[in-house]
Design a protein around this motif. Sequence first.
Motif, PDB file in Angstrom:
ATOM      1  N   ARG A  25       0.835  -1.209   0.000  1.00 17.66           N
ATOM      2  CA  ARG A  25       0.000   0.000   0.000  1.00 17.66           C
ATOM      3  C   ARG A  25       0.870   1.259   0.000  1.00 17.66           C
ATOM      4  NH1 ARG A  25      -0.907   2.973   4.130  1.00 17.66           N
ATOM      5  NH2 ARG A  25      -0.560   1.338   5.677  1.00 17.66           N
ATOM      6  N   GLY A  74      -1.917  -1.161  -5.104  1.00 17.37           N
ATOM      7  CA  GLY A  74      -3.188  -1.469  -4.467  1.00 17.37           C
ATOM      8  C   GLY A  74      -3.627  -2.901  -4.663  1.00 17.37           C
ATOM      9  N   GLU A  75      -3.363  -3.461  -5.833  1.00 16.09           N
ATOM     10  CA  GLU A  75      -3.791  -4.834  -6.115  1.00 16.09           C
ATOM     11  C   GLU A  75      -3.077  -5.831  -5.204  1.00 16.09           C
ATOM     12  OE1 GLU A  75      -4.042  -7.966  -9.898  1.00 16.09           O
ATOM     13  OE2 GLU A  75      -3.523  -5.866 -10.221  1.00 16.09           O
ATOM     14  N   VAL A  84      -6.384   0.916   1.866  1.00 17.05           N
ATOM     15  CA  VAL A  84      -6.205   0.551   0.454  1.00 17.05           C
ATOM     16  C   VAL A  84      -7.349   1.134  -0.378  1.00 17.05           C
ATOM     17  CG1 VAL A  84      -6.073  -1.348  -1.199  1.00 17.05           C
ATOM     18  CG2 VAL A  84      -4.937  -1.555   1.026  1.00 17.05           C
ATOM     19  N   GLU A  85      -8.573   1.055   0.144  1.00 16.02           N
ATOM     20  CA  GLU A  85      -9.728   1.594  -0.577  1.00 16.02           C
ATOM     21  C   GLU A  85      -9.600   3.108  -0.757  1.00 16.02           C
ATOM     22  OE1 GLU A  85     -11.713  -0.208  -2.081  1.00 16.02           O
ATOM     23  OE2 GLU A  85     -11.723  -2.139  -1.062  1.00 16.02           O
ATOM     24  N   ASP A 108      -7.312   3.778  -3.527  1.00 15.60           N
ATOM     25  CA  ASP A 108      -7.915   3.472  -4.824  1.00 15.60           C
ATOM     26  C   ASP A 108      -9.095   4.390  -5.154  1.00 15.60           C
ATOM     27  OD1 ASP A 108      -6.094   1.476  -5.242  1.00 15.60           O
ATOM     28  OD2 ASP A 108      -7.422  -0.161  -4.667  1.00 15.60           O
ATOM     29  N   ARG A 123     -11.986   4.702  -3.506  1.00 15.11           N
ATOM     30  CA  ARG A 123     -13.320   4.179  -3.153  1.00 15.11           C
ATOM     31  C   ARG A 123     -13.623   4.619  -1.715  1.00 15.11           C
ATOM     32  NH1 ARG A 123     -14.397  -1.715  -5.514  1.00 15.11           N
ATOM     33  NH2 ARG A 123     -12.851  -2.446  -3.997  1.00 15.11           N
TER      34      ARG A 123
END
Length: 231
Positions: A119, A124-125, A157-158, A161, A163
């Motif tokens: 991270r 992110g993946e 992480v979200e 990204d 989200r």
Amino acid sequence: QNDYPAAERFYSEALDIANEVGDRRAIAEGVFNLSFLDRIRGDVEEGMAKLRRVLEMARAIDDRQLAADSLFLLGNQELREGFPENGLPMVEEALAMYRELGNVFATADSLSGLGSYYRRVGDGEAAAAAQREALEIFVEVGNPTGIAMVMEEMAMVETMDGRYERALRLAGAADALKDQTGGGPPAELMQSDESLAEARRNLDAEAAERAWTEGQEMGTDKAIAYALSGN
């Protein structure tokens, strides 16, 4: 509690006895314990020097658990200091050893540590995959503190990204679980406050509060399913 001078005297005396009787495993464990106190006091360099000694001793006596613990701590320090070329192989070797030993808690903890590193470098993946596996293990063994820790990492992480509502739901669920279990990891080990602030900045106040509340009210089972769904 937190009487570090007394702990140091105890560990030092135990190490002296181990040296007197020539117990190599006890010597390695004694040096490992003293390295922990060094790191607590902020003398990271000395703590890491001791851990390198422990690793050498652990390999010599084929103590794979102690070798893995030393590798994990050394590798994480290298990652924190910005040397992934040194740190990643250590953490990955420790993870492989924990898997072979069947140490499920250490396996999950190592996975989460790797996810945190991925991270921080923007992958992110890889971060999500590592945290998802860590969460599955913590769920399987019924470790609520680990579940909350990983959910908090997944929330970060979200945020990374973009989200943001999902990030706040996961963070809210982690916060509720920590309240139930009496707390999670030390705050200084996490960066969730900054990540939460970023998520809130990118939503209007009503949407942000709604997402947080939804997470807090999910309940553990639903929150786990939500975290693992990726949606």
